[in-house]
Write a protein that holds these residues in place. Structure first.
Motif, mmCIF file in Angstrom:
data_model
loop_
_atom_site.group_PDB
_atom_site.id
_atom_site.type_symbol
_atom_site.label_atom_id
_atom_site.label_comp_id
_atom_site.label_asym_id
_atom_site.label_seq_id
_atom_site.Cartn_x
_atom_site.Cartn_y
_atom_site.Cartn_z
ATOM 1 N N UNK A 1 0.831 -1.209 0.000
ATOM 2 C CA UNK A 1 0.000 0.000 0.000
ATOM 3 C C UNK A 1 0.867 1.261 0.000
ATOM 4 N N UNK A 2 1.936 1.245 0.778
ATOM 5 C CA UNK A 2 2.829 2.408 0.849
ATOM 6 C C UNK A 2 3.483 2.659 -0.512
ATOM 7 N N UNK A 3 4.015 1.612 -1.140
ATOM 8 C CA UNK A 3 4.660 1.773 -2.443
ATOM 9 C C UNK A 3 3.658 2.147 -3.531
ATOM 10 N N UNK A 4 2.457 1.628 -3.443
ATOM 11 C CA UNK A 4 1.424 1.978 -4.410
ATOM 12 C C UNK A 4 1.123 3.474 -4.341
ATOM 13 N N UNK A 5 1.005 4.011 -3.132
ATOM 14 C CA UNK A 5 0.724 5.449 -3.014
ATOM 15 C C UNK A 5 1.906 6.284 -3.504
ATOM 16 N N UNK B 1 1.718 8.892 -6.681
ATOM 17 C CA UNK B 1 2.128 10.291 -6.542
ATOM 18 C C UNK B 1 3.273 10.657 -7.485
ATOM 19 N N UNK B 2 4.131 9.701 -7.778
ATOM 20 C CA UNK B 2 5.338 9.985 -8.558
ATOM 21 C C UNK B 2 5.476 9.056 -9.755
ATOM 22 N N UNK B 3 4.375 8.620 -10.295
ATOM 23 C CA UNK B 3 4.373 7.632 -11.378
ATOM 24 C C UNK B 3 5.036 8.113 -12.648
ATOM 25 N N UNK B 4 4.942 7.310 -13.704
ATOM 26 C CA UNK B 4 5.619 7.584 -14.972
ATOM 27 C C UNK B 4 5.286 8.950 -15.570
ATOM 28 N N UNK B 5 4.065 9.449 -15.368
ATOM 29 C CA UNK B 5 3.691 10.744 -15.942
ATOM 30 C C UNK B 5 4.554 11.872 -15.381
ATOM 31 N N UNK B 6 5.022 11.730 -14.162
ATOM 32 C CA UNK B 6 5.840 12.751 -13.529
ATOM 33 C C UNK B 6 7.230 12.830 -14.146
ATOM 34 N N UNK B 7 7.666 11.776 -14.796
ATOM 35 C CA UNK B 7 9.049 11.714 -15.271
ATOM 36 C C UNK B 7 9.206 11.859 -16.779
#
Length: 161
Positions: free
Chosen positions: A142-146, A150-156
């Motif tokens: 759950x922690x890694x999913x959140x 928050x910082x998924x591929x779209x952010x990069x």
């Protein structure tokens, strides 16, 4: 869930009543962990006689080193295949006085910030070990999913390292 049993574990749990896959590997700390998370969680299993052997002489020194290593983990527990009452009543082979044994365990809990879970018997210890690992995996997932949300591929996109 994929559970690792340490190669040196003398009386490994089989987890036959639980939904998991078992692997045997050398663990740096503890007797049980999770694939990919052995540097974050470990469970140490002890029979009452094993635990008493860890409270005196060379056994104490080895156990203290193990507890010190475990301090670097996010989650560590010692699961005991007995009750604290059994220790208090001296139902073990060691000549160590019951109150001295209890005081040593309590001091270890404070000194090394680790839990000792008195599971009552072997089946209880197996259940506690399985569910500690399961809850840790669920909470970590759950922690890694959140974090990924928050910082998924779209952010990069368009960024270079």
């Amino acid at each position: 869930m994929k559970i690792i049993t340490d190669t040196r574990e003398q009386a490994p749990f089989r987890f036959t009543d639980y939904d998991c896959e078992m692997l045997t590997e050398a663990l740096t700390t503890g007797d049980y962990s999770l694939v990919g998370l052995a540097d974050r969680i470990a469970i140490e299993r002890k029979s009452l006689d094993d635990l008493l052997g860890c409270l005196t002489g060379d056994g104490r020194n080895r156990f203290e080193r193990e507890l010190a290593r475990a301090g670097g983990l996010e989650c560590f527990a010692v699961v005991v295949e007995a009750t604290m009452q059994e220790m208090a009543e001296g139902r073990y082979r060691s000549k160590m006085q019951p109150q001295a044994a209890i005081q040593s365990v309590l001091a270890f809990q404070v000194r090394h910030r680790c839990a000792f879970l008195w599971a009552g018997n072997r089946a209880g210890a197996e259940m506690a070990t399985y569910h500690l690992l399961r809850h840790y995996l669920r909470e970590t997932t759950a922690r890694y999913k959140s974090i990924l949300e928050a910082h998924g591929p779209k952010q990069h996109r368009g960024q270079h390292d």
